[in-house]
Design an enzyme around this catalytic site. Structure first.
Site, PDB file in Angstrom:
ATOM      1  N   ASP A 135      -0.380   7.098   6.361  1.00 44.36           N
ATOM      2  CA  ASP A 135      -0.871   6.740   5.030  1.00 44.36           C
ATOM      3  C   ASP A 135      -2.340   7.104   4.861  1.00 44.36           C
ATOM      4  O   ASP A 135      -2.769   7.566   3.804  1.00 44.36           O
ATOM      5  CB  ASP A 135      -0.661   5.240   4.794  1.00 44.36           C
ATOM      6  CG  ASP A 135      -0.632   4.870   3.323  1.00 44.36           C
ATOM      7  OD1 ASP A 135      -1.125   5.650   2.503  1.00 44.36           O
ATOM      8  OD2 ASP A 135      -0.110   3.796   3.001  1.00 44.36           O
ATOM      9  N   HIS A 139       2.804  -4.387   3.364  1.00 44.33           N
ATOM     10  CA  HIS A 139       1.964  -3.184   3.340  1.00 44.33           C
ATOM     11  C   HIS A 139       1.083  -3.276   2.094  1.00 44.33           C
ATOM     12  O   HIS A 139       1.500  -2.931   0.990  1.00 44.33           O
ATOM     13  CB  HIS A 139       2.881  -1.952   3.280  1.00 44.33           C
ATOM     14  CG  HIS A 139       2.168  -0.643   3.264  1.00 44.33           C
ATOM     15  ND1 HIS A 139       2.092   0.175   4.378  1.00 44.33           N
ATOM     16  CD2 HIS A 139       1.522   0.032   2.271  1.00 44.33           C
ATOM     17  CE1 HIS A 139       1.427   1.279   4.060  1.00 44.33           C
ATOM     18  NE2 HIS A 139       1.074   1.212   2.788  1.00 44.33           N
ATOM     19  N   HIS A 172      -2.347  -2.497  -0.179  1.00 45.82           N
ATOM     20  CA  HIS A 172      -3.501  -1.665  -0.478  1.00 45.82           C
ATOM     21  C   HIS A 172      -4.562  -2.539  -1.152  1.00 45.82           C
ATOM     22  O   HIS A 172      -4.246  -3.540  -1.794  1.00 45.82           O
ATOM     23  CB  HIS A 172      -3.100  -0.504  -1.385  1.00 45.82           C
ATOM     24  CG  HIS A 172      -2.353   0.573  -0.657  1.00 45.82           C
ATOM     25  ND1 HIS A 172      -2.863   1.837  -0.466  1.00 45.82           N
ATOM     26  CD2 HIS A 172      -1.135   0.566  -0.052  1.00 45.82           C
ATOM     27  CE1 HIS A 172      -1.999   2.563   0.217  1.00 45.82           C
ATOM     28  NE2 HIS A 172      -0.933   1.823   0.474  1.00 45.82           N
ATOM     29  N   CYS A 187      -1.559   6.966  -2.042  1.00 45.08           N
ATOM     30  CA  CYS A 187      -0.346   7.728  -2.322  1.00 45.08           C
ATOM     31  C   CYS A 187      -0.657   8.836  -3.323  1.00 45.08           C
ATOM     32  O   CYS A 187      -1.103   8.551  -4.441  1.00 45.08           O
ATOM     33  CB  CYS A 187       0.748   6.813  -2.875  1.00 45.08           C
ATOM     34  SG  CYS A 187       2.252   7.678  -3.369  1.00 45.08           S
TER      35      CYS A 187
END
Length: 313
Positions: free
Chosen positions: A16, A207, A209, A240
């Protein structure tokens, strides 16, 4: 307050963190960072993604990265795969665990995978069957689980439907990803409460951000729901390419610092992680907003809170 006594951190910078970088990171440099991370006590790592090189050019060296990391036996590697072809490449390279790629909304799925959510999950079966034939572990994921940049807040019924389908496909580990940092702690707590009650056999991993500065608060909400597995990225790197506004993951060093301040064991050496994060920041040229790289850990880190109830892992 019920909090776990121990959690597991999966380092996702090599996947990522790197995928959002426009300037090519040489394979040798990636391997140096991976090997440095392996000395910190981190036990799990999402090392790369076996997507088409045209989709994510930064990860076109996925096979070489995995093959040249096989000597790191103290760490469990997994790779993100979009389809059976990607899974075949991952297995051939030596990956023992794959994570399926999926979005919560059709808009993000079409942007990210060029198909609807339903079609993507239908396509998963060939990947799952392939993995089972090779004795490879399979985990699922749900990107934009708490909010989509195209469709807004994701209805809980959509998540229930996706997790139910995962279970019927034999997938009982599901990562809930706040891809563009749209979640808030109350939403995280309530969403997990519903999903854990409906799917008690499923392990949920998180997960987060840090796009809007709420990643650590969201981690705390998930901890109160008994979540024991979290993704993070050194130096807060990440993002992303197919989600407008996406920024870095919660920084591994920030996450460890917070957890240790609360008396929650990670098994990871914070000072060593900060050193690796600093070197990575220098080599890549920036970080993603890591607090530890800005201010450093609290001097009273050794002081542990008292009076908290703990639940074992």
């Amino acid at each position: 307050m019920l909090l776990p006594s121990k959690v597991t951190i999966c380092e996702v910078a090599p996947r990522d963190g790197f995928q959002a970088e426009q300037e090519w990171i040489p394979t040798k440099q990636k391997l140096e960072i991976i090997k440095a991370l392996a000395t910190t006590g981190i036990q799990s790592m999402e090392i790369t993604s076996f997507v088409h090189p045209k989709a994510i050019p930064q990860l076109k060296d996925a096979s070489e990265v995995v093959e040249r990391s096989q000597d790191l036996t103290n760490i469990r590697f997994r790779a993100l795969v979009p389809n059976a072809r990607g899974a075949e490449r991952a297995i051939k390279a030596g990956i023992k665990k794959i994570k399926l790629m999926l979005s919560a909304t059709d808009s993000h799925s079409i942007s990210n995978a060029n198909c609807t959510v339903e079609k993507a999950q239908n396509n998963h079966m060939s990947t799952i069957e392939l993995a089972h034939r090779h004795n490879i572990k399979v985990g699922g994921s749900i990107s934009v689980a708490f909010g989509c940049p195209y469709e807004g807040k994701v209805p809980i019924d959509r998540l229930i439907s996706i997790v139910d389908r995962y279970n019927r496909q034999g997938v009982y580990e599901v990562s809930l990803a706040d891809t563009t940092g749209m979640a808030d702690p109350v939403q995280v707590y309530e969403t997990l409460g519903v999903l854990k009650s409906l799917f008690p056999q499923t392990t949920f991993t998180m997960h987060f951000h840090n796009t809007r500065g709420m990643a650590l608060a969201n981690v705390f909400a998930a901890l109160q729901q008994g979540v024991l597995d979290f993704d993070s990225s050194i130096a807060g790197l990440g993002g992303c390419p197919y989600a407008p506004g996406a920024s870095g993951n919660v920084a591994t060093e920030d996450l460890i610092h917070m957890l240790e301040r609360m008396g929650i064991e990670t098994g990871v050496d914070l000072e060593q992680v900060i050193l690796v994060a600093k070197e990575t920041q220098k080599s890549i040229g920036h970080d993603g907003g890591s607090y530890m790289l800005q201010a450093g850990p609290c001097s009273a880190l050794s002081l542990k809170p008292t009076g908290q109830q703990k639940i074992g892992k």
